[in-house]
Scaffold this motif. Structure first.
Motif, PDB file in Angstrom:
ATOM      1  N   UNK A 171       0.719  -1.276   0.009  1.00  0.00           N
ATOM      2  CA  UNK A 171       0.057  -0.098   0.076  1.00  0.00           C
ATOM      3  C   UNK A 171       0.725   1.272  -0.041  1.00  0.00           C
ATOM      4  N   UNK A 172       1.979   1.428   0.778  1.00  0.00           N
ATOM      5  CA  UNK A 172       2.662   2.598   0.921  1.00  0.00           C
ATOM      6  C   UNK A 172       3.488   2.555  -0.285  1.00  0.00           C
ATOM      7  N   UNK A 173       3.799   1.588  -0.932  1.00  0.00           N
ATOM      8  CA  UNK A 173       4.707   1.703  -2.129  1.00  0.00           C
ATOM      9  C   UNK A 173       3.800   2.304  -3.418  1.00  0.00           C
ATOM     10  N   UNK A 174       2.681   1.344  -3.405  1.00  0.00           N
ATOM     11  CA  UNK A 174       1.865   1.781  -4.546  1.00  0.00           C
ATOM     12  C   UNK A 174       1.049   3.408  -4.438  1.00  0.00           C
ATOM     13  N   UNK A 175       0.805   3.629  -3.280  1.00  0.00           N
ATOM     14  CA  UNK A 175       0.322   4.965  -2.992  1.00  0.00           C
ATOM     15  C   UNK A 175       1.122   5.973  -3.370  1.00  0.00           C
TER      16      UNK A 175
ATOM     17  N   UNK B   5      -2.407  -3.491  -7.267  1.00  0.00           N
ATOM     18  CA  UNK B   5      -2.944  -2.195  -6.596  1.00  0.00           C
ATOM     19  C   UNK B   5      -2.857  -1.212  -7.826  1.00  0.00           C
ATOM     20  N   UNK B   6      -1.795  -1.210  -8.702  1.00  0.00           N
ATOM     21  CA  UNK B   6      -1.526  -0.186  -9.609  1.00  0.00           C
ATOM     22  C   UNK B   6      -2.836  -0.239 -10.673  1.00  0.00           C
ATOM     23  N   UNK B   7      -3.282  -1.472 -11.110  1.00  0.00           N
ATOM     24  CA  UNK B   7      -4.472  -1.814 -11.754  1.00  0.00           C
ATOM     25  C   UNK B   7      -5.431  -1.007 -11.318  1.00  0.00           C
ATOM     26  N   UNK B   8      -5.872  -1.251  -9.901  1.00  0.00           N
ATOM     27  CA  UNK B   8      -6.965  -0.554  -9.221  1.00  0.00           C
ATOM     28  C   UNK B   8      -7.121   0.806  -9.320  1.00  0.00           C
ATOM     29  N   UNK B   9      -5.898   1.477  -9.220  1.00  0.00           N
ATOM     30  CA  UNK B   9      -5.567   2.783  -9.406  1.00  0.00           C
ATOM     31  C   UNK B   9      -6.104   3.387 -10.983  1.00  0.00           C
ATOM     32  N   UNK B  10      -5.497   2.560 -12.004  1.00  0.00           N
ATOM     33  CA  UNK B  10      -5.687   2.853 -13.197  1.00  0.00           C
ATOM     34  C   UNK B  10      -7.120   2.737 -13.720  1.00  0.00           C
ATOM     35  N   UNK B  11      -7.879   1.681 -12.879  1.00  0.00           N
ATOM     36  CA  UNK B  11      -9.306   1.591 -13.339  1.00  0.00           C
ATOM     37  C   UNK B  11      -9.862   2.851 -12.565  1.00  0.00           C
ATOM     38  N   UNK B  12      -9.703   3.106 -11.468  1.00  0.00           N
ATOM     39  CA  UNK B  12     -10.566   4.378 -10.950  1.00  0.00           C
ATOM     40  C   UNK B  12     -10.124   5.838 -11.288  1.00  0.00           C
ATOM     41  N   UNK B  13      -8.965   5.855 -11.696  1.00  0.00           N
ATOM     42  CA  UNK B  13      -8.625   7.175 -12.112  1.00  0.00           C
ATOM     43  C   UNK B  13      -9.285   7.414 -13.534  1.00  0.00           C
ATOM     44  N   UNK B  14      -9.274   6.256 -14.295  1.00  0.00           N
ATOM     45  CA  UNK B  14     -10.078   6.229 -15.793  1.00  0.00           C
ATOM     46  C   UNK B  14     -11.406   6.578 -15.506  1.00  0.00           C
TER      47      UNK B  14
END
Length: 341
Positions: free
Chosen positions: A31-35, A77-86
């Protein structure tokens, strides 16, 4: 005068699901790394970033991929961020802008070593870095499956935007489900489960396996639509939601539509569990991978459901209370303060 009931009842759809809630042991580290990685892009305004952080998408990844290695959890984690920013960008964009963003993302996926041009939408570089990291360790079969399902997801979101822009969002239940199975983004997430294995195409595309995957997709999208309905109706963009679709087609009130969705959800669960008995055998070495893949899907929907209450995207800070009472205070129109998004 608004005479609508002031609460929404959320049926407990997963009470009999055999797979328990589990969280990945690498959660805090990753989490810390991905955030930190995501924050470096400065893709959001400070206010939006604060709201984004409250959603805890790393927690989502840790819940839906409880058995993933540290490496694959980071990709998740990175994929979840991609999904939600898109999702957040395209929720307010027209067809032309959405298509432009989709083209940029696809180009980044197919050319992860190419530097992105100056002034391009930030999603190009986010996706490029995500995919460049992924292909270092993901099996070739999982890469192919991800590209296929993620591309279908992107094109489906364009269709959703066109629906919204042209006022064609009132689809039938069947048509809605056909589109939502793609716009939900669920199918590409299965690729994380198979990244550490070489799952043959004859398994991945087997009709029984495909049907099981569709059952899980339906379980996930129904749960998502039910818990997100309150936020979406407050924002006035609830048309792309099973609850609104059922209300319109069947003439039901909100409670009746929720009950319909819960019943559909139960049928999809039963089809999945019954379908496990129909899975063919490909020999011991492949069968163990197939079981791991299907278990991963089953744990995905448990984790996804848990995050709906543990993260703050849909229920604000009251998620765990709502999980117990099943009662959601109806948000007034155009008031998203409580959900923090």
């Amino acid at each position: 005068m608004d005479t609508r009931p002031k609460t929404i009842y959320l049926p407990d759809t997963m009470v009999n699901w055999p797979w328990p809630r589990t969280v990945n042991p690498h959660f805090e580290d990753v989490k810390a790394e991905a955030d930190a990685w995501f924050r470096d892009f400065k893709a959001l305004t400070p206010k939006s970033q604060e709201a984004f952080d409250k959603c805890e998408f790393a927690r989502l990844a840790a819940l839906i991929y409880p058995n993933a290695s540290r490496e694959y959890l980071r990709i998740g984690c990175d994929l979840m961020n991609v999904f939600f920013i898109f999702d957040d960008y395209t929720d307010v964009q027209n067809e032309a802008v959405t298509k432009e963003i989709v083209d940029i993302m696809l180009d980044a996926l197919h050319n992860p070593q190419k530097m992105r041009p100056e002034g391009e939408h930030i999603l190009g570089e986010i996706v490029r870095q995500f995919w460049a990291r992924t292909i270092q360790s993901a099996s070739l079969s999982s890469q192919r499956h991800f590209l296929e399902t993620f591309t279908a997801y992107l094109h489906a979101v364009v269709t959703e935007v066109i629906d919204r822009e042209q006022g064609h969002s009132k689809r039938s239940i069947d048509d809605y489900l056909k589109l939502r199975r793609y716009t939900s983004g669920v199918k590409p997430t299965y690729s994380i489960v198979e990244m550490g294995m070489d799952l043959p195409d004859e398994v991945f595309y087997n009709p029984v396996i495909m049907e099981l995957a569709e059952c899980i997709t339906d379980v996930a999208l129904i749960d998502n639509d039910m818990i997100s309905y309150n936020k979406e109706q407050a924002a006035g963009n609830e048309d792309h939601n099973i609850v609104s679709t059922v209300m319109l087609e069947l003439g039901l009130d909100r409670g009746g539509a929720m009950a319909w969705a819960a019943n559909y959800h139960a049928e999809a669960q039963k089809r999945f569990i019954d379908g496990l008995a129909k899975v063919p055998s490909w020999g011991p070495s492949i069968d163990v991978l197939v079981k791991e893949y299907l278990d991963g899907m089953a744990m995905f929907v448990r984790g996804h459901k848990s995050w709906g209450y543990e993260g703050h995207r849909y229920c604000g800070t009251r998620g765990l209370e709502i999980q117990q009472t099943r009662l959601v205070p109806l948000l007034p129109k155009a008031n998203l303060i409580e959900v923090g998004v």
